[in-house]
Scaffold this active site. Structure first.
Site, PDB file in Angstrom:
ATOM      1  N   TYR A   1      56.619  51.415  49.759  1.00 51.35           N
ATOM      2  CA  TYR A   1      55.517  50.446  49.761  1.00 51.35           C
ATOM      3  C   TYR A   1      55.879  49.212  50.582  1.00 51.35           C
ATOM      4  O   TYR A   1      55.161  48.835  51.515  1.00 51.35           O
ATOM      5  CB  TYR A   1      55.165  50.036  48.316  1.00 51.35           C
ATOM      6  CG  TYR A   1      54.324  48.762  48.242  1.00 51.35           C
ATOM      7  CD1 TYR A   1      53.023  48.738  48.739  1.00 51.35           C
ATOM      8  CD2 TYR A   1      54.845  47.579  47.699  1.00 51.35           C
ATOM      9  CE1 TYR A   1      52.255  47.570  48.691  1.00 51.35           C
ATOM     10  CE2 TYR A   1      54.092  46.419  47.646  1.00 51.35           C
ATOM     11  CZ  TYR A   1      52.793  46.421  48.152  1.00 51.35           C
ATOM     12  OH  TYR A   1      52.042  45.260  48.113  1.00 51.35           O
TER      13      TYR A   1
ATOM     14  N   THR B   1      52.781  40.923  51.017  1.00 52.54           N
ATOM     15  CA  THR B   1      53.526  40.749  49.765  1.00 52.54           C
ATOM     16  C   THR B   1      54.892  40.111  50.007  1.00 52.54           C
ATOM     17  O   THR B   1      55.460  40.241  51.099  1.00 52.54           O
ATOM     18  CB  THR B   1      53.724  42.144  49.113  1.00 52.54           C
ATOM     19  OG1 THR B   1      54.710  42.052  48.101  1.00 52.54           O
ATOM     20  CG2 THR B   1      54.208  43.173  50.124  1.00 52.54           C
ATOM     21  N   ASP B   2      55.441  39.488  48.967  1.00 58.04           N
ATOM     22  CA  ASP B   2      56.808  38.957  49.072  1.00 58.04           C
ATOM     23  C   ASP B   2      57.839  40.088  49.047  1.00 58.04           C
ATOM     24  O   ASP B   2      59.018  39.855  49.332  1.00 58.04           O
ATOM     25  CB  ASP B   2      57.092  37.936  47.953  1.00 58.04           C
ATOM     26  CG  ASP B   2      57.020  38.523  46.549  1.00 58.04           C
ATOM     27  OD1 ASP B   2      56.608  39.691  46.395  1.00 58.04           O
ATOM     28  OD2 ASP B   2      57.381  37.805  45.592  1.00 58.04           O
ATOM     29  N   GLU B   3      57.395  41.316  48.722  1.00 57.97           N
ATOM     30  CA  GLU B   3      58.354  42.420  48.638  1.00 57.97           C
ATOM     31  C   GLU B   3      58.930  42.788  50.009  1.00 57.97           C
ATOM     32  O   GLU B   3      59.942  43.480  50.085  1.00 57.97           O
ATOM     33  CB  GLU B   3      57.714  43.640  47.961  1.00 57.97           C
ATOM     34  CG  GLU B   3      57.293  43.320  46.533  1.00 57.97           C
ATOM     35  CD  GLU B   3      56.901  44.530  45.710  1.00 57.97           C
ATOM     36  OE1 GLU B   3      57.446  45.612  45.922  1.00 57.97           O
ATOM     37  OE2 GLU B   3      56.018  44.371  44.842  1.00 57.97           O
TER      38      GLU B   3
ATOM     39  N   LYS C   1      54.355  47.768  54.171  1.00 59.99           N
ATOM     40  CA  LYS C   1      53.730  46.444  54.314  1.00 59.99           C
ATOM     41  C   LYS C   1      54.480  45.637  55.377  1.00 59.99           C
ATOM     42  O   LYS C   1      53.871  44.921  56.175  1.00 59.99           O
ATOM     43  CB  LYS C   1      53.733  45.692  52.981  1.00 59.99           C
ATOM     44  CG  LYS C   1      52.793  46.236  51.932  1.00 59.99           C
ATOM     45  CD  LYS C   1      51.316  46.166  52.305  1.00 59.99           C
ATOM     46  CE  LYS C   1      50.774  44.759  52.352  1.00 59.99           C
ATOM     47  NZ  LYS C   1      49.288  44.770  52.546  1.00 59.99           N
TER      48      LYS C   1
HETATM   49  P1  NAD Z   1      44.683  47.453  44.857  1.00 61.10           P
HETATM   50  O1  NAD Z   1      45.477  48.715  44.917  1.00 61.10           O
HETATM   51  O2  NAD Z   1      44.151  46.988  43.545  1.00 61.10           O
HETATM   52  O3  NAD Z   1      43.417  47.566  45.849  1.00 61.10           O
HETATM   53  C1  NAD Z   1      43.500  48.121  47.116  1.00 61.10           C
HETATM   54  C2  NAD Z   1      42.072  48.427  47.587  1.00 61.10           C
HETATM   55  O4  NAD Z   1      42.158  48.990  48.900  1.00 61.10           O
HETATM   56  C3  NAD Z   1      41.338  49.438  46.697  1.00 61.10           C
HETATM   57  O5  NAD Z   1      40.025  48.997  46.453  1.00 61.10           O
HETATM   58  C4  NAD Z   1      41.328  50.708  47.536  1.00 61.10           C
HETATM   59  O6  NAD Z   1      40.192  51.537  47.295  1.00 61.10           O
HETATM   60  C5  NAD Z   1      41.305  50.126  48.952  1.00 61.10           C
HETATM   61  N1  NAD Z   1      41.858  51.053  49.958  1.00 61.10           N
HETATM   62  C6  NAD Z   1      43.011  51.768  49.875  1.00 61.10           C
HETATM   63  N2  NAD Z   1      43.161  52.525  50.981  1.00 61.10           N
HETATM   64  C7  NAD Z   1      42.073  52.263  51.783  1.00 61.10           C
HETATM   65  C8  NAD Z   1      41.663  52.738  53.060  1.00 61.10           C
HETATM   66  N3  NAD Z   1      42.394  53.637  53.749  1.00 61.10           N
HETATM   67  N4  NAD Z   1      40.510  52.259  53.580  1.00 61.10           N
HETATM   68  C9  NAD Z   1      39.758  51.355  52.892  1.00 61.10           C
HETATM   69  N5  NAD Z   1      40.102  50.894  51.674  1.00 61.10           N
HETATM   70  C10 NAD Z   1      41.248  51.342  51.132  1.00 61.10           C
HETATM   71  O7  NAD Z   1      45.592  46.350  45.542  1.00 61.10           O
HETATM   72  P2  NAD Z   1      45.695  44.789  45.210  1.00 61.10           P
HETATM   73  O8  NAD Z   1      46.670  44.604  44.132  1.00 61.10           O
HETATM   74  O9  NAD Z   1      44.329  44.240  45.102  1.00 61.10           O
HETATM   75  O10 NAD Z   1      46.364  44.277  46.562  1.00 61.10           O
HETATM   76  C11 NAD Z   1      45.561  43.897  47.688  1.00 61.10           C
HETATM   77  C12 NAD Z   1      46.481  43.516  48.835  1.00 61.10           C
HETATM   78  O11 NAD Z   1      47.328  42.447  48.425  1.00 61.10           O
HETATM   79  C13 NAD Z   1      47.405  44.644  49.271  1.00 61.10           C
HETATM   80  O12 NAD Z   1      47.491  44.605  50.664  1.00 61.10           O
HETATM   81  C14 NAD Z   1      48.742  44.309  48.632  1.00 61.10           C
HETATM   82  O13 NAD Z   1      49.795  44.761  49.428  1.00 61.10           O
HETATM   83  C15 NAD Z   1      48.684  42.795  48.617  1.00 61.10           C
HETATM   84  N6  NAD Z   1      49.445  42.157  47.532  1.00 61.10           N
HETATM   85  C16 NAD Z   1      49.297  42.553  46.228  1.00 61.10           C
HETATM   86  C17 NAD Z   1      50.001  41.887  45.217  1.00 61.10           C
HETATM   87  C18 NAD Z   1      49.830  42.251  43.761  1.00 61.10           C
HETATM   88  O14 NAD Z   1      50.570  41.724  42.917  1.00 61.10           O
HETATM   89  N7  NAD Z   1      48.877  43.101  43.400  1.00 61.10           N
HETATM   90  C19 NAD Z   1      50.884  40.854  45.542  1.00 61.10           C
HETATM   91  C20 NAD Z   1      51.000  40.469  46.890  1.00 61.10           C
HETATM   92  C21 NAD Z   1      50.277  41.132  47.871  1.00 61.10           C
END
Ligand code: NAD
Length: 354
Positions: free
Chosen positions: A159, A133-135, A163
């Protein structure tokens, strides 16, 4: 290609899985522990594909991971599994440390041991793509500054700190062991199948039900928004064409204040759903300012010129087109979000994983 995707039942992971199954001939194996954020119903449209497989598994489970790697023989790992909601990280950081740091460490070690067994050519082409993430960069206070790939890390929340830790581990596994890793850092995503606790789906669904639209502080916090399907295309581009050891920032050039995002959704709904609850004249009447989140970052903005220049990716959606599509999706997919809101999406999980 055979791609192992962690967190593929989540918001971005499921968009990536749908993209790969619908647009490529690659095989995917999703591993996901199905926390509250994991939803197999987001994968229903591809679950019948011969190129799709799902394993209900925690990324902290080393023995089972070893077994899956040996059996599936992935050529790439795309690591999205994480705890991802900042508010939850403030209320209870344990799961964030566990999954985001220890889980990433466990996955790296599994991948490294597996990678060492590969032949010379397969070793060179193997990829471990870490999705971040950009965070991790903290926040910006000027109006023109942008996060670049060389911006120093300064995370603010449990969080983003977890990350940031995982990003450092991934780079260390390349530098120390030679595991071919790539990191991407992306801005805020929005779009279909987004869990209703996040700002955009929460606003749409609360407005439809005539509930308050809560905004932290004065709503002046700025985020850069990227349509999730643009992110999925970028991730696939990076895993196929990205350079080992590189970091790519991914963003939408769509900076908006939180208050503007909520107002935009309200105006779209005024037109699309003119029959409002509670005798409202405009959905904006539901906006309610609430006490700000502790440590709330002021502004994020991504310089995505490197991925555009080097890999030829650019977002297809503007914020205006993407947010319209998103509202339309929630209006057309009431069954999906109703089942999330009343928790019935959980009861189907075991049946669906069999
Ligand atoms: P999300 O919370 O919707 O999904 C996360 C998934 O990971 C879920 O399906 C959950 O069941 C699974 N999970 C959690 N803990 C687990 C474990 N211990 N073992 C196996 N599976 C596990 O998240 P998202 O929004 O889809 O984000 C996905 C990735 O992208 C993350 O790494 C997040 O940091 C990154 N990200 C998200 C955003 C955003 O805006 N949502 C932006 C930039 C980066």
């Amino acid at each position: 290609m055979k791609i192992l995707i962690t967190g593929g039942a989540g918001f971005i992971g499921s968009a990536l899985a749908r993209y790969i199954i619908n647009e490529t001939k690659d095989q995917i194996l999703i591993i996901d522990s199905l926390t509250y954020a994991g939803n197999l119903e987001s994968l229903a449209s591809i679950a019948q594909s011969d190129c799709y497989r799902f394993e209900h598994l925690d990324i902290c489970n080393r023995a089972k991971l070893d077994h899956i790697f040996a059996e599936f023989q992935p050529e790439a790992v795309m690591h999205l599994a994480a705890e991802s909601h900042v508010d939850r990280s403030i209320d209870g950081p344990d799961a964030f440390i566990e999954t985001n740091i220890l889980g990433t460490y466990t996955l790296l070690e599994t991948a490294r041991k597996y990678w060492q067994t590969l032949g010379e050519q397969a070793k060179k082409t193997f990829r471990f793509h870490h999705i971040s993430t950009d965070e991790v960069y903290g926040d910006l206070h000027g109006t023109d500054d942008l996060f670049t790939e060389t911006t120093p890390y300064a995370p603010s929340s449990p969080y983003s700190a977890s990350k940031a830790s995982s990003d450092h581990l991934v780079r260390a596994w390349l530098r120390t062991y030679g595991l071919p890793t790539i990191v991407t850092n992306c801005s805020n995503n929005y779009g279909p199948y987004h869990f209703p606790e996040k700002l955009i789906p929460l606003t749409i669904l609360n407005a439809l039900e005539g509930k308050a639209l809560p905004i932290y502080g004065n709503g002046a916090q700025v985020r850069d928004w990227l349509y999730v399907e643009d992110h999925a295309r970028a991730l696939y581009k990076v895993v196929c064409d990205g350079e080992v050891g590189e970091t790519y920032n991914i963003g939408g050039h769509n900076e908006r204040k939180n208050i503007e995002v909520v107002q935009t959704i309200c105006r779209i709904l005024d037109v699309m759903v003119p029959n409002k609850p509670r005798n409202l004249v405009m959905y904006e009447e539901l906006i309610t300012f609430v006490t700000d989140r502790p440590g709330h970052d002021m502004r994020y903005a991504i310089d995505a010129s490197k991925i555009e220049r080097e890999l030829g990716w650019s977002p297809q959606e503007t914020f205006e087109s993407g947010i319209r599509k998103t509202v339309e999706w929630y209006l057309a997919n009431e069954e999906w979000w109703r089942r999330v809101k009343d928790n019935s999406y959980k009861s189907e999980r075991l049946a669906l994983t069999r």
